[in-house]
Design an enzyme around this catalytic site. Structure first.
Site, mmCIF file in Angstrom:
data_model
loop_
_atom_site.group_PDB
_atom_site.id
_atom_site.type_symbol
_atom_site.label_atom_id
_atom_site.label_comp_id
_atom_site.label_asym_id
_atom_site.label_seq_id
_atom_site.Cartn_x
_atom_site.Cartn_y
_atom_site.Cartn_z
ATOM 1 N N GLN A 16 0.779 -1.248 0.000
ATOM 2 C CA GLN A 16 0.000 0.000 0.000
ATOM 3 C C GLN A 16 0.810 1.297 0.000
ATOM 4 O OE1 GLN A 16 -3.333 2.416 2.599
ATOM 5 N NE2 GLN A 16 -3.065 0.290 3.072
ATOM 6 N N GLU A 138 1.188 -1.262 8.246
ATOM 7 C CA GLU A 138 0.392 -0.127 8.725
ATOM 8 C C GLU A 138 0.290 -0.002 10.252
ATOM 9 O OE1 GLU A 138 -1.484 2.428 7.112
ATOM 10 O OE2 GLU A 138 -1.839 3.053 9.163
ATOM 11 N N ASP A 167 0.545 3.836 5.959
ATOM 12 C CA ASP A 167 0.800 3.494 4.555
ATOM 13 C C ASP A 167 0.502 4.665 3.623
ATOM 14 O OD1 ASP A 167 1.700 0.932 4.849
ATOM 15 O OD2 ASP A 167 -0.266 0.023 4.758
ATOM 16 N N GLY A 246 -7.677 20.448 19.321
ATOM 17 C CA GLY A 246 -7.306 21.866 19.286
ATOM 18 C C GLY A 246 -7.852 22.629 20.475
ATOM 19 N N GLY A 247 -7.919 23.938 20.320
ATOM 20 C CA GLY A 247 -8.339 24.780 21.427
ATOM 21 C C GLY A 247 -9.843 24.980 21.523
HETATM 22 N N1 CAO Z 1 11.770 -10.120 -9.311
HETATM 23 C C1 CAO Z 1 12.451 -10.875 -8.428
HETATM 24 N N2 CAO Z 1 12.408 -10.681 -7.084
HETATM 25 C C2 CAO Z 1 11.632 -9.677 -6.656
HETATM 26 C C3 CAO Z 1 10.895 -8.852 -7.517
HETATM 27 C C4 CAO Z 1 10.999 -9.104 -8.911
HETATM 28 N N3 CAO Z 1 10.332 -8.368 -9.785
HETATM 29 N N4 CAO Z 1 10.224 -7.948 -6.764
HETATM 30 C C5 CAO Z 1 10.515 -8.196 -5.498
HETATM 31 N N5 CAO Z 1 11.371 -9.247 -5.412
HETATM 32 C C6 CAO Z 1 11.934 -9.828 -4.208
HETATM 33 C C7 CAO Z 1 12.749 -8.877 -3.378
HETATM 34 O O1 CAO Z 1 14.031 -8.726 -3.943
HETATM 35 C C8 CAO Z 1 12.775 -9.593 -2.043
HETATM 36 O O2 CAO Z 1 13.689 -10.662 -2.114
HETATM 37 P P1 CAO Z 1 14.800 -11.009 -0.995
HETATM 38 O O3 CAO Z 1 14.088 -11.009 0.309
HETATM 39 O O4 CAO Z 1 15.292 -12.353 -1.416
HETATM 40 O O5 CAO Z 1 15.816 -9.953 -1.046
HETATM 41 C C9 CAO Z 1 11.423 -10.243 -2.007
HETATM 42 O O6 CAO Z 1 10.893 -10.184 -3.349
HETATM 43 C C10 CAO Z 1 10.344 -9.679 -1.119
HETATM 44 O O7 CAO Z 1 10.568 -8.396 -0.691
HETATM 45 P P2 CAO Z 1 10.061 -7.902 0.745
HETATM 46 O O8 CAO Z 1 10.928 -8.506 1.810
HETATM 47 O O9 CAO Z 1 9.987 -6.445 0.680
HETATM 48 O O10 CAO Z 1 8.573 -8.492 0.856
HETATM 49 P P3 CAO Z 1 7.779 -9.079 2.107
HETATM 50 O O11 CAO Z 1 6.454 -9.481 1.576
HETATM 51 O O12 CAO Z 1 8.515 -10.133 2.863
HETATM 52 O O13 CAO Z 1 7.605 -7.830 3.105
HETATM 53 C C11 CAO Z 1 6.838 -5.624 3.730
HETATM 54 C C12 CAO Z 1 6.594 -6.882 2.876
HETATM 55 C C13 CAO Z 1 5.821 -4.602 3.348
HETATM 56 C C14 CAO Z 1 6.695 -5.980 5.211
HETATM 57 C C15 CAO Z 1 8.271 -5.079 3.443
HETATM 58 O O14 CAO Z 1 8.421 -4.916 2.072
HETATM 59 C C16 CAO Z 1 8.576 -3.781 4.149
HETATM 60 O O15 CAO Z 1 8.807 -3.739 5.356
HETATM 61 N N6 CAO Z 1 8.605 -2.682 3.387
HETATM 62 C C17 CAO Z 1 8.985 -1.369 3.883
HETATM 63 C C18 CAO Z 1 7.888 -0.739 4.698
HETATM 64 C C19 CAO Z 1 6.588 -0.656 3.951
HETATM 65 O O16 CAO Z 1 6.485 -0.071 2.902
HETATM 66 N N7 CAO Z 1 5.562 -1.180 4.581
HETATM 67 C C20 CAO Z 1 4.206 -0.945 4.142
HETATM 68 C C21 CAO Z 1 3.664 -1.980 3.337
HETATM 69 S S1 CAO Z 1 1.964 -1.708 3.122
HETATM 70 O O17 CAO Z 1 1.277 -2.183 4.546
#
Ligand code: CAO
Length: 426
Positions: A16, A138, A167, A246-247
């Site tokens: 998001q 979030e 988000d 607020g106030g």
């Molecule tokens: N081709 C190949 N690999 C890809 C890719 C693509 N097109 N797009 C993504 N990937 C891979 C990434 O390189 C990553 O791989 P590694 O872990 O091996 O390095 C993997 O996909 C997943 O990435 P991620 O760790 O970001 O995903 P997740 O689902 O485990 O975590 C989230 C999700 C949101 C918790 C994390 O991305 C995060 O903390 N983001 C920053 C904060 C944020 O934006 N949070 C809000 C999200 S909305 O609620």
């Protein structure tokens, strides 16, 4: 001509926070190229699906006006394609977990090397510090940014809010950072790193609570109803229920039908300049001159009693009747609108704040349009892309690759779902 026409955004965002940011940029006219993993795409495509096999509303409502290219960026050919995209784009936006982009080979140093004019914009859960390596969603941001500890009722647990301040709020902050960096680039000729941490974004939106934290050192917070109830303050800002931040004191009051309708309420603000009008409307003209009620400071210790009295009046009318009556006297108030009522509100449709969008596999649905209106750059909301819908178009038109080069990339498996990784030997 749109405000950001000609700006190319390499949208490497998911879920998001990041997609909210790039959707806003797309609405201002940027060409947003969403890079997704082949076969899967943004995880939200398949989350909370209301129609089996159809992109969820979660996805469609966050990815309007974008193009989608599927690319396995861990495949050497796929990585090369991403490098080429970095070279031709103005901005790269990502919100992967800390370190993921670097593991993929796209550190800020490398990205700058590929394109010194590019702006690399990232959302992470936390800024540098003890939690910088943590993944964040979030509600974690709401809890760590000060929102949860200050939301809810004093005698209840901390509460998260339905507004996605972690988000969408951080996406909004990041979009502003990107636009500022684009503006600076017009003079400096250089790109820069833009980062927005979700904790910081939430805290920015909770600014008034950090204000109150410091005021506490100088005495009780007199506008909090807790003060009027004689309950002492602790050492941290308490949850303040529906007190106004607020106030001008305010509270949510019952209206006619509250027994059966969970949203038959109105927010009522006892704004000082219209106190006399309030007294007349609710049938308490004597409060206008009574020294216990006439001045704001005198009212603070008895806010609960005052709002209870006003509520006796609001309960005799529907929330819309109360709104109409109060507006005549410029008394600030607002009915509690349900999502159903908001969806049915015609004025929001007319301004494009609520829009109806047609989607090839979903059909028609409603979404929230652009809440920011530019007189010279109106927003037309177009549907979200299907997974990989524009892959070949982008390879041809944006990267100007020949058919044989595209065949080569395909043959290398860069556009296909990668085979499942072998489990690590234990
Ligand atoms: N081709 C190949 N690999 C890809 C890719 C693509 N097109 N797009 C993504 N990937 C891979 C990434 O390189 C990553 O791989 P590694 O872990 O091996 O390095 C993997 O996909 C997943 O990435 P991620 O760790 O970001 O995903 P997740 O689902 O485990 O975590 C989230 C999700 C949101 C918790 C994390 O991305 C995060 O903390 N983001 C920053 C904060 C944020 O934006 N949070 C809000 C999200 S909305 O609620």
């Amino acid at each position: 001509m749109k405000a950001l026409e000609g700006v190319k955004i390499l949208d490497f965002t998911h879920v998001q926070s990041g997609p909210t940011c790039t959707q806003l940029l797309a609405w201002f006219g940027a060409d947003v190229i969403k890079v997704e993993r082949p076969g899967v795409g943004d995880i939200t495509r398949g989350q909370l699906q209301d129609i089996p096999g159809v992109d969820s509303l979660y996805f469609t409502m966050l990815n309007h006006n974008k193009r989608s290219i599927t690319l396995d960026t861990k495949n050497p050919q796929g990585k090369k394609v991403l490098e080429e995209l970095v070279k031709v784009c103005d901005v790269m936006v990502e919100n992967f977990a800390p370190g993921a982009l670097e593991r993929m080979g796209f550190s800020w140093e490398r990205v700058q090397q590929l394109n010194p004019r590019i702006i690399l914009a990232s959302i992470k859960g936390f800024g540098p510090g003890p939690y910088e390596d943590c993944k964040v969603y979030e509600n974690v941001a709401q809890c760590t940014g000060g929102a949860a500890s200050t939301t809810g009722f004093r005698d209840g647990p901390p509460l998260v809010t339905g507004a996605q301040i972690g988000d969408s709020g951080t996406g909004l902050h990041l979009a502003l950072g990107i636009v500022a960096a684009l503006y600076q680039r017009t003079k400096s000729g250089r790109g820069q790193r833009v980062t927005a941490a979700m904790q910081d974004g939430v805290l920015n939106l909770c600014r008034v609570k950090l204000r109150d934290q410091q005021r506490l050192a100088h005495g009780p917070l007199k506008e909090y109803s807790q003060y009027g109830e004689g309950i002492p303050f602790g050492d941290a800002v308490p949850r303040a229920g529906n007190d106004s931040g607020g106030g001008q004191p305010g509270w949510i009051l019952k209206c006619k039908g509250w027994e059966t309708d969970p949203n038959a309420y109105i927010y009522f603000i006892t704004q000082a300049p219209v106190w006399e009008q309030i007294c007349d409307v609710i049938g308490k003209p004597e409060w206008k001159t009574d020294p216990d009620y006439a001045k704001p400071a005198a009212r603070l210790p008895k806010l609960k009693h005052i709002f209870n009295t006003i509520e006796q009046w609001t309960m005799t009318k529907t929330k819309f009747e109360v709104m109409d009556l109060l507006n005549k006297y410029d008394i600030p108030c607002g009915p509690i609108l349900s999502m159903k009522e908001i969806l049915e509100e015609q004025s929001l449709r007319q301004t494009g704040t609520v829009v109806e969008v047609d989607h090839p596999t979903r059909g028609k649905y409603f979404s929230v349009g652009n809440p920011i209106k530019l007189s010279d750059s109106p927003t037309e909301v177009t549907r979200s892309p299907l997974l990989g819908e524009h892959t070949e178009e982008i390879l041809r038109d944006v990267l100007r690759l020949s058919e044989s080069q595209i065949r080569e990339i395909k043959a290398a498996g860069a556009l296909e779902e990668a085979p499942p990784r072998k489990a690590a030997a234990s």
